[in-house]
Design an enzyme around this catalytic site. Structure first.
Site, short mmCIF file in Angstrom:
data_model
loop_
_atom_site.label_atom_id
_atom_site.label_comp_id
_atom_site.label_asym_id
_atom_site.label_seq_id
_atom_site.Cartn_x
_atom_site.Cartn_y
_atom_site.Cartn_z
N TYR A 102 -20.06 50.00 -8.58
CA TYR A 102 -19.77 51.25 -7.89
C TYR A 102 -18.53 51.94 -8.44
CZ TYR A 102 -22.87 49.07 -4.39
OH TYR A 102 -23.91 48.45 -3.74
N GLY B 158 -30.56 49.70 3.97
CA GLY B 158 -31.50 50.79 4.23
C GLY B 158 -32.13 50.71 5.61
N PRO B 159 -31.41 50.24 6.63
CA PRO B 159 -32.04 50.02 7.94
C PRO B 159 -32.46 51.28 8.67
CG PRO B 159 -29.67 49.73 8.11
CD PRO B 159 -29.97 49.87 6.65
N VAL B 160 -31.87 52.43 8.32
CA VAL B 160 -32.28 53.68 8.96
C VAL B 160 -33.06 54.57 7.99
CG1 VAL B 160 -30.50 53.71 10.74
CG2 VAL B 160 -30.00 54.72 8.51
N ALA B 161 -33.52 53.96 6.87
CA ALA B 161 -34.46 54.61 5.95
C ALA B 161 -34.01 56.03 5.56
CB ALA B 161 -35.86 54.63 6.56
N LYS B 162 -32.84 56.10 4.95
CA LYS B 162 -32.30 57.37 4.47
C LYS B 162 -32.16 58.42 5.57
CE LYS B 162 -33.86 56.71 -0.27
NZ LYS B 162 -34.64 57.25 -1.42
N GLY B 163 -31.84 57.95 6.78
CA GLY B 163 -31.61 58.85 7.90
C GLY B 163 -32.85 59.23 8.67
N LEU B 164 -34.02 58.75 8.23
CA LEU B 164 -35.26 59.08 8.95
C LEU B 164 -35.30 58.43 10.33
CD1 LEU B 164 -37.76 58.76 5.97
CD2 LEU B 164 -37.27 60.86 7.25
N LEU B 165 -34.67 57.28 10.46
CA LEU B 165 -34.66 56.59 11.75
C LEU B 165 -33.36 56.91 12.50
CD1 LEU B 165 -36.13 53.23 10.46
CD2 LEU B 165 -37.27 54.87 11.97
#
Length: 303
Positions: free
Chosen positions: A51, A198-205
């Site tokens: 990073y 990625g638990p919120v799937a790029k903000g979808l969740l």
């Protein structure tokens, strides 16, 4: 914040980890986010030598030096910057891992790294040699535990069966349930922990899902399917559970998941994730309802 044991190690990690990749390179902003994380009870911070050419490790190390004994610091290895820093090559060799750890320790201002992770991997890698490197670093006191960051079942299987690995960082969310069939049963059997990225799937969740949907959809979901599903998931929200709360608590319901890692580019965004992860655990009925609504997908590659 609740903490859970990471694999067979002695590390106790907060249920929410701060993924540091999105901190940016502004020292003041990065330190403010990390300070907020500490105030909210997060003790688990995940970075990588990749990073920002190592700048991220430096920022994380500087911000956490005064609380070193209270936190779990994880970093990753395997991606080797080319000389001109215009790209990188993959190098999971024992020689490179044992050399690269010295740079990470210096940038992080540490005597040892809590969790050292292979940053990817393929089935064609010299896996036995890679494992030797991590085992030697552990015996030498440079690392306390090791893991890999991978979504490849065939690679995960080799490490689980042939090493004393403690964790697998993998993409896992309500919209990406591939690991439930392919690897979670194996990890549960061997006592290896999952760190879900990625638990919120790029903000979808999240409550912002309407502005996050793309024309191409997401994985196995078309844009139309996503809209229908997210509207149904929204109907399941209550005073006890927000949409991103349902998403995070769904993952933590599985006994193999020790922590969910989310990034944050602001203190406010971090606080939203903290609020969500502190929501009530799901009931069996709520958990099954989420499984019924979403797709139980499968890995078609790297089996």
């Amino acid at each position: 914040m609740k903490k859970q044991r990471l694999g067979h190690s002695h590390l106790q990690v907060s249920e929410l980890a701060l993924g540091c990749m999105s901190l940016g390179t502004d020292e003041k902003v990065a330190h403010a986010i990390i300070e907020t994380a500490l105030e909210e009870g997060i003790n688990y911070f995940d970075t990588a030598d990749l990073y920002d050419f190592g700048v991220n490790e430096r920022l994380v190390g500087q911000a956490l030096t005064s609380v070193r004994e209270e936190v779990i610091i994880a970093t990753k290895v395997g991606n080797r910057w080319q000389e001109g820093k215009d790209g990188w090559t993959w190098d999971p060799s024992k020689a490179y891992i044992k050399e690269a750890v010295k740079g990470s320790l210096q940038r992080l201002q540490l005597d040892y790294i809590d969790l050292y992770q292979l940053h990817g991997g393929t089935i064609d890698d010299p896996i036995e040699e890679t494992i030797e490197a991590f085992e030697e670093l552990k015996k030498e006191g440079f690392i306390r535990a090791y893991g890999i960051s991978s979504i490849r079942p065939n690679v995960i299987r080799e490490f689980v069966k042939h090493s004393a690995i403690d964790s697998i960082m993998m993409q896992y969310s309500l919209l990406d349930r591939r690991s439930e069939e392919a690897v979670l049963p194996l990890l549960r059997e061997h006592g290896v922990s999952v760190v879900a990225r990625g638990p919120v799937a790029k903000g979808l969740l999240s409550d912002h899902w309407r502005e996050k949907i793309k024309d191409q959809g997401y994985l196995d979901y078309s844009a139309h399917e996503l809209k229908e599903l997210l509207e149904k998931l929204e109907q399941l929200t209550t005073n006890e559970h927000s949409l991103n709360g349902l998403a995070l608590r769904y993952l933590l319901h599985h006994e193999s998941v020790a922590s969910v890692v989310t990034g944050a580019s602001s203190a406010q965004q971090l606080k939203e994730n903290v609020r969500a992860v502190k929501e009530a655990s799901l009931s069996t009925q709520e958990y099954k309802a989420l499984q019924t609504l979403t797709k139980a997908a499968h890995y078609n590659q790297h089996r």
